[in-house]
Design an enzyme around this catalytic site. Structure first.
Site, mmCIF file in Angstrom:
data_model
loop_
_atom_site.group_PDB
_atom_site.id
_atom_site.type_symbol
_atom_site.label_atom_id
_atom_site.label_comp_id
_atom_site.label_asym_id
_atom_site.label_seq_id
_atom_site.Cartn_x
_atom_site.Cartn_y
_atom_site.Cartn_z
ATOM 1 N N HIS A 188 -3.133 6.485 3.618
ATOM 2 C CA HIS A 188 -2.050 5.578 4.030
ATOM 3 C C HIS A 188 -0.655 6.122 3.702
ATOM 4 O O HIS A 188 0.242 5.386 3.299
ATOM 5 C CB HIS A 188 -2.233 4.197 3.403
ATOM 6 N N CYS A 213 0.780 -1.243 0.000
ATOM 7 C CA CYS A 213 0.000 0.000 0.000
ATOM 8 C C CYS A 213 0.814 1.297 0.000
ATOM 9 O O CYS A 213 0.759 2.091 -0.943
ATOM 10 C CB CYS A 213 -0.955 0.001 1.189
#
Length: 475
Positions: free
Chosen positions: A130, A80
């Site tokens: 993120h 991610c």
């Protein structure tokens, strides 16, 4: 000079369209809008248009038929945070320092939204971020939003129903119901508002699914797969068959839900009369092993982890013919290509390339391989479960990788598409292995990657990790 050429190409495509082909109806001399939609953990093969017999993605299939879809789109670091940082900065993970999850991107980075804002764009980000450290639900101040002005974001969550987000008013709020649906509605409202003025906009919509938990999509989409006998990839171990089928039913339910929102977004662009002059991208940050090779999640170089869907639609330049490309697109190419297509100067310090001329078939397909790297294994692929540093290449025919001990993997993806036979040491493939080793060295030299142990880079960037080499996070 290149940007002038591309702007001339825009005009030529508008004037010299094929006989009988629909012409753009909006003012294509304006800078194009950008709508960049990406899911979390959607692997490339889980699409109807790729031949998957089970997953239902009619709207993405249609999008592929109207745009350019890549069969060799590779996540340069398939996890991610590294993907998102490379997407925004256009820089390799060892240059921006973002090679693990839950670390913070330098707020002074000259990143995606800042570059578009400098050209007069309104910028927006909705969904999963993120990129702001290990406090996954914490407030992110404006100076750390990388130039995005319209802001409805949570750093990271995998709760997809009634999840939280921080809004433009800097208050913690909640998405109503399935968050991807609510986020899409908000994105549509933003698109429709922007369409009322003449200012170009850049919107990123980052969905959390189909990342686990797999069984949390709306019931109507789960019901699509309730009585389906899911067909497994041949590289799933037999003892994991039933477990994998149950996972895939939930995974595909998420995929079909997101697919329905693609139609909503496309309809909004058409309603607003900006479809032709909007660059629309659908992709994912990385894939998901889902028990192929007995492995889970991502960070790996296997096809299920490293290859992602990538569709780009831009009628004013690319028309709406539908085209398949086997070009070896990687994460680092995305920012320079979107800048180039928009007629914006491309900074010299980006590590990817503007591939617009390749898409337009004005330049031959020159790329031999795309890099895939794991700088430091962590979290769901920590060392005790087999995680390791590696650098590798994906070509149109092979996958090759080295770990710190030397050659690790070699697959012939034509003869062995499910990567069941590791050919390292096979005498018939020695020449291929040597050629791939040479290509890998050239790419690592280009990126100033000395391929050292992960701990070396952790110390260099000052990341705080636990005993497993993972940055511990807080919800």
């Amino acid at each position: 000079m290149k940007n002038i050429v591309y702007l001339l190409c825009f005009s030529l495509f508008n004037i010299c369209s094929d006989k009988g082909e629909e012409k753009p109806t909006n003012d294509s001399t304006r800078k194009p809008n950008i709508v960049y939609v990406f899911a979390d953990q959607w692997r490339a093969e889980s699409m109807g248009y790729t031949g998957n017999p089970d997953v239902k993605t009619p709207n993405l299939d249609k999008l592929a038929s109207e745009g350019v879809y890549f069969t060799n789109a590779v996540s340069t670091s398939p996890v991610c945070t590294p993907y998102r940082a490379m997407l925004l900065t256009g820089q390799y993970a060892l240059k921006n320092g973002m090679f693990m999850n839950d670390i913070r991107l330098n707020p002074d980075s000259n990143s995606f939204a800042k570059l578009f804002k400098a050209e007069g764009y309104n910028t927006a980000y909705i969904g999963k971020w993120h990129l702001d450290g290990n406090e996954r639900s914490a407030y992110i101040p404006k100076e750390r939003r990388q130039g995005f002005d319209y802001w409805k974001v949570l750093n990271c969550s995998h709760s997809y129903n009634n999840s939280n987000y921080w809004g433009n008013d800097d208050k913690l709020q909640q998405w109503d119901g399935y968050d991807a649906e609510a986020q899409t509605k908000d994105a549509i409202a933003f698109i429709e508002e922007q369409a009322k003025n003449k200012t170009p906009f850049s919107l990123m919509l980052a969905w959390g699914p189909p990342h686990a938990p797999y069984q949390t999509a709306p019931k109507e989409f789960q019901d699509l797969y309730k009585n389906t006998d899911i067909q497994l990839r041949p590289n799933v171990p037999r003892e994991l068959s039933e477990k994998t089928k149950n996972i895939l039913k939930g995974y595909y339910a998420h995929c079909s839900a997101l697919d329905s929102y693609i139609k909503q977004l496309q309809d909004a662009l058409k309603r607003s009369n900006i479809e032709d002059n909007t660059i629309f991208v659908f992709t994912s940050d990385h894939g998901d092993m889902i028990n192929s090779h007995g492995e889970e999640k991502k960070q790996k170089i296997y096809e299920e982890s490293a290859k992602v869907p990538f569709i780009i639609k831009y009628p004013a330049l690319l028309r709406k013919k539908g085209k398949k490309s086997d070009f070896l697109l990687n994460t680092l190419d995305i920012l320079p290509t979107l800048l180039g297509m928009s007629g914006i100067n491309i900074p010299n310090n980006l590590d990817g390339e503007n591939i617009t001329d390749v898409i337009l078939e004005k330049r031959e397909d020159y790329r031999k391989a795309s890099l895939v790297a794991c700088v430091q294994p962590f979290g769901q692929w920590k060392r005790k479960i087999g995680g390791k540093e590696f650098r590798g290449l994906i070509t149109k025919t092979h996958t090759y990788a080295k770990d710190l001990n030397g050659e690790w993997l070699l697959f012939d993806n034509v003869a062995d598409p499910y990567q069941l036979n590791n050919l390292i040491g096979n005498s018939a493939y020695i020449t291929i292995s040597k050629n791939l080793e040479k290509l890998l060295k050239e790419e690592l030299n280009r990126l100033d990657d000395d391929f050292l142990p992960g701990q070396t880079y952790i110390k260099k960037w000052g990341h705080a990790v636990d005993s497993t080499g993972t940055v511990p996070f807080k919800w």
